[in-house]
Design an enzyme around this catalytic site. Structure first.
Site, mmCIF file in Angstrom:
data_model
loop_
_atom_site.group_PDB
_atom_site.id
_atom_site.type_symbol
_atom_site.label_atom_id
_atom_site.label_comp_id
_atom_site.label_asym_id
_atom_site.label_seq_id
_atom_site.Cartn_x
_atom_site.Cartn_y
_atom_site.Cartn_z
ATOM 1 N N SER A 119 -34.514 -2.119 49.391
ATOM 2 C CA SER A 119 -35.974 -2.080 49.341
ATOM 3 C C SER A 119 -36.668 -2.779 50.495
ATOM 4 C CB SER A 119 -36.469 -2.654 48.015
ATOM 5 O OG SER A 119 -36.198 -1.742 46.972
ATOM 6 N N ALA A 178 -31.519 11.607 33.434
ATOM 7 C CA ALA A 178 -30.919 12.655 34.261
ATOM 8 C C ALA A 178 -30.597 12.182 35.666
ATOM 9 C CB ALA A 178 -31.849 13.864 34.327
ATOM 10 N N TYR A 216 -43.100 -2.495 39.286
ATOM 11 C CA TYR A 216 -42.354 -2.003 40.452
ATOM 12 C C TYR A 216 -41.746 -0.639 40.153
ATOM 13 C CZ TYR A 216 -39.381 -2.625 44.607
ATOM 14 O OH TYR A 216 -38.777 -2.498 45.827
ATOM 15 N N SER A 217 -41.996 0.328 41.050
ATOM 16 C CA SER A 217 -41.483 1.675 40.847
ATOM 17 C C SER A 217 -41.176 2.328 42.180
ATOM 18 C CB SER A 217 -42.501 2.526 40.080
ATOM 19 O OG SER A 217 -42.072 3.875 40.006
ATOM 20 N N THR A 360 -37.074 -8.165 49.287
ATOM 21 C CA THR A 360 -35.690 -8.236 48.847
ATOM 22 C C THR A 360 -35.187 -6.818 48.659
ATOM 23 O OG1 THR A 360 -36.513 -8.462 46.589
ATOM 24 C CG2 THR A 360 -35.871 -10.480 47.714
ATOM 25 N N GLY A 361 -33.898 -6.645 48.815
ATOM 26 C CA GLY A 361 -33.350 -5.308 48.686
ATOM 27 C C GLY A 361 -31.982 -5.319 48.034
ATOM 28 N N THR A 362 -31.833 -4.563 46.962
ATOM 29 C CA THR A 362 -30.557 -4.439 46.269
ATOM 30 C C THR A 362 -30.205 -2.972 46.159
ATOM 31 O OG1 THR A 362 -31.097 -6.375 44.917
ATOM 32 C CG2 THR A 362 -29.273 -4.992 44.163
#
Length: 410
Positions: A119, A178, A216-217, A360-362
């Site tokens: 992100s 899905a 958050y989306s 931050t990014g995961t």
């Protein structure tokens, strides 16, 4: 912190600690975890000492240089496969790496390793949108319906600003059951177009009235990528290269869309601490198309630091747009920490008494935190190649103390 490998995992929102970032494809990667041949035990992949002494740009002694080295040792000593840290303080920069970039070959991690930055991609996307706003090609209060007619239910009540600051109320497409289906069936390269991702979100009612809450989306940033394409008549990738990557000389920053590979040297991403299983390499478990403008970039700690510094010091945006970007919204991002906030694609945190901006990014077994002070003089980029959803308590604790032992060292 483990998941049943037979059940599609839903992305979690873990904003209760500084490490946390909402998951993108990593949740589905955990769901497709295959049983390992051997059990993972503490210390099973005990990492080597840092591969080199911390590099200090000016070549003179600096307390933070030793602190950076100790920090990455602490992280790998706690059982994380590898770690890289970069600290900048008023022109001095120290970096250090420890552990393994690839557990199968035992290749040591280095600060030159490429990895998925998740992100942190959102900061790039938000910057492009604000550049277009500065050029008068769109307005932050333009609605999604005006820019992308008919693409999303309720689009006439959702603005560009609300997409940027996650107050749109749009359902996260990666929580739709899905979403994980093709990856659960072993089709790691299954491609989904941005509009197909939006369609997953469109199958669900909004979470709340736009502009009334923070949630958050990733759907927000897929829509922003499509808006960039609509306004410029160029692909998101072309605009990213033309406006940011090429001008800043970010030679190690790429946007894979269909390729499952990360450019070499690459840090592999892992799920660890799975009962009865060895660490699982999930670097290529899911098509990067599933994160696109919300989280598909690959980069290095040096490129990421260069981008953030350029942004915060006004090289990429006029002052008015940068100020807008750094205005945290009125809604709580983390109920446990009122100092945290979210602007237009930028997270705000307090670290060592300094207000820092970044993200931050995961994603797919990596965790990357990149934060810079408003004047660009202080920076911390910290990354590891183990998915935080599978960390144990000791690993969480080690990560949380790392900032104090790096950025706070003067």
């Amino acid at each position: 912190m483990t998941r049943d490998a037979t059940t599609p995992a839903r992305p979690t929102r873990r904003r209760g600690r500084w490490v946390a970032a909402p998951l993108c494809a990593a949740s589905a990667a955990a769901a497709v975890l295959a049983p390992g041949a051997t059990a993972f035990a503490a210390g099973h992949h005990a990492a080597p000492s840092p591969t080199a002494a911390p590099h200090t740009a000016q070549g003179r002694p600096w307390a933070a240089g030793h602190a950076v080295q100790q920090a990455v040792r602490q992280l790998t000593g706690a059982g994380l496969p590898g770690a890289i840290a970069l600290v900048r303080d008023h022109g001095r920069t120290a970096t250090a790496a420890a552990g393994y970039a690839d557990l199968a070959t035992k290749r040591p991690m280095t600060s030159a390793d490429h990895l998925r930055i998740g992100s942190n991609t959102k900061v790039f996307t938000a910057t492009l949108v604000l550049q277009l706003a500065a050029e008068g090609r769109l307005g932050l209060d333009d609605t999604v319906q005006q820019l992308l007619p008919g693409i999303i239910k309720g689009g006439d009540h959702i603005t560009v600003r609300q997409l940027l600051n996650h107050t749109s109320g749009l359902y996260p497409f990666d929580q739709d059951p899905a979403f994980a289906t093709p990856y659960l069936h072993g089709d790691a390269g299954y491609y989904r177009s941005p509009r197909q991702l939006v369609a997953l979100a469109n199958a669900h009612a909004p979470l709340f009235t736009p502009g009334t809450k923070f949630s958050y989306s990733n759907t927000n940033y897929i829509l922003l990528g499509l808006i960039i394409e609509k306004v410029t008549h160029h692909s998101y990738k072309q605009e990213l290269n033309r406006r940011i990557i090429q001008p800043l000389g970010l030679r190690d920053t790429k946007l894979p869309v269909r390729s499952l590979k990360v450019q070499k040297p690459a840090a592999h991403g892992y799920l660890i601490n799975q009962p009865g299983r060895a660490p699982k390499d999930i670097t290529s478990a899911i098509s990067p198309s599933t994160t696109w403008a919300a989280g598909a970039l690959t980069s290095t700690v040096n490129d990421l630091a260069r981008f953030d510094r350029a942004l915060l010091t006004g090289r990429l945006l006029p002052k008015a747009q940068l100020n807008d970007m750094m205005k945290a919204g009125p809604y709580k991002v983390d109920p446990a920490d009122p100092t945290k906030g979210y602007g237009l694609g930028l997270e705000k945190i307090q670290l060592c008494g300094v207000t820092m901006w970044g993200h931050t990014g995961t994603v797919l077994g990596t965790q990357t935190n990149a934060f810079t002070s408003a004047d660009g003089t202080r920076q911390l980029v910290l990354t590891t190649n183990a998915d935080p959803d599978t960390w144990n308590a000791g690993q969480v604790s080690a990560w949380l103390t790392t900032a104090r032992n790096t950025l706070c060292a003067r």
